[in-house]
Design an enzyme around this catalytic site. Structure first.
Site, PDB file in Angstrom:
ATOM      1  CE1 TYR A 160      -5.336   9.472 -12.496  1.00 52.73           C
ATOM      2  CE2 TYR A 160      -5.678  10.953 -14.363  1.00 52.73           C
ATOM      3  CZ  TYR A 160      -5.067   9.835 -13.805  1.00 52.73           C
ATOM      4  OH  TYR A 160      -4.195   9.101 -14.560  1.00 52.73           O
ATOM      5  CG  ASP A 207      -1.833   1.192   1.302  1.00 49.92           C
ATOM      6  OD1 ASP A 207      -1.669   2.141   0.512  1.00 49.92           O
ATOM      7  OD2 ASP A 207      -2.740   1.179   2.164  1.00 49.92           O
ATOM      8  CE  LYS A 256      -1.866  10.250 -12.088  1.00 52.18           C
ATOM      9  NZ  LYS A 256      -0.836   9.308 -11.608  1.00 52.18           N
ATOM     10  CB  SER A 307      -1.954  11.923 -16.305  1.00 51.58           C
ATOM     11  OG  SER A 307      -3.059  11.993 -17.180  1.00 51.58           O
TER      12      SER A 307
END
Length: 289
Positions: free
Chosen positions: A157, A62, A161, A143
């Site tokens: 998200y 994790d 990124k 990304s």
């Protein structure tokens, strides 16, 4: 960077880009530690990598737990004797939700994995890389979102990124010459990223059903993870900081630059003496401490 004979650790290696990277590296003669929150997936990929003639290790990790990342590092060094490559690839995305409707748990989860996970990797591995004195590499998976994609419904998200790209940009300037940094910025990929909520830790709200329609769409239109891995290997070999994979993504960067350039031209055009506020120049003249 020459790859054959090196050893690598890949987080989020049980599926998608991570799995493809593990197998691509193994195909290049790189020993691979496959880390994933799903132990069965990690061990399955490690077994496949070992079939390519290298040493491989699968371990449940994790990445939001720095102690778990340290255990991963210890296991990799014990298995391989050394590690030269870390790929901080583990990532999650929340179900499509407008930013105003996201929860505090959503925010904590996305940033804990995407940003905190990368930083846990940096804190654990970078000192070892520095001390080794050998050529080493940290790859952080960002990304195309970090290049200027305002993805509606994926604001957390997208923000995470951007953070990964930002920390990578600073990191490459702070680390010594023997430790290089790359930021991988792929577009949409055929992967199980859309299922991330099914693996969501209890600390961040627990597991939740994943949107199957989004998964079907990604699997239909996404670039294959294998193609992304091949482009990543090429970028690593070439020593690139930005590793990009989807040609169309350049238009997002161009749009972002055009907007920035226009804003400065209209609101704060360059003029003689304006460098008095240039923090980079100021810090060079008066370093902290």
């Amino acid at each position: 960077m020459e790859l054959r004979g090196k050893s690598a650790v890949v987080t989020g290696g049980g599926n998608g880009i991570g799995k493809a990277l593990c197998l691509a590296l193994a195909g290049e003669g790189v020993n691979v530690a496959v880390a994933d929150i799903e132990e069965a997936a990690a061990k399955a990929v490690a077994e496949e990598a070992a079939g390519l003639g290298v040493k491989a290790l699968g371990i449940a990790t994790d990445v939001t737990d720095e102690a778990a990342v340290a255990t991963l590092a210890d296991a990799a060094w014990e298995a391989f004797g050394t590690v030269e490559i870390l790929i901080n690839n583990a990532g999650v995305v929340q179900s499509a939700t407008p930013l105003a409707d996201t929860s505090a748990a959503d925010l904590e989860w996305v940033f804990a994995v995407n940003v905190g996970g990368a930083m846990n990797g940096v804190r654990v591995f970078a000192p070892r890389f520095i001390d080794s004195g050998k050529p080493c590499l940290i790859v952080n998976t960002a990304s195309e979102h970090a290049l200027g994609v305002a993805h509606l419904g994926a604001g957390l998200y997208t923000a995470s990124k951007h953070a990964v790209l930002g920390l990578s940009d600073v990191l490459r300037r702070e680390l010594p010459e023997n430790v290089k940094v790359s930021a991988l910025c792929p577009g949409i990929v055929e992967s199980t990223l859309w299922r991330a909520s099914e693996r969501r830790q209890e600390t961040y709200g627990g597991a939740a059903p994943a949107p199957a329609e989004i998964g079907a769409f990604m699997e239909q239109v996404g670039m294959s993870a294998e193609e992304v891995a091949a482009k990543t290997i090429a970028g690593i070999r070439a020593g690139e900081f930005l590793i990009v994979t989807h040609p169309h993504s350049v238009r997002f960067a161009e749009a972002r630059w055009n907007e920035i350039n226009r804003a400065f031209a209209e609101q704060a055009p360059r003029h003689e003496g304006d460098e008095r506020y240039d923090l980079d120049l100021i810090m060079r003249r008066q370093p902290p401490g």
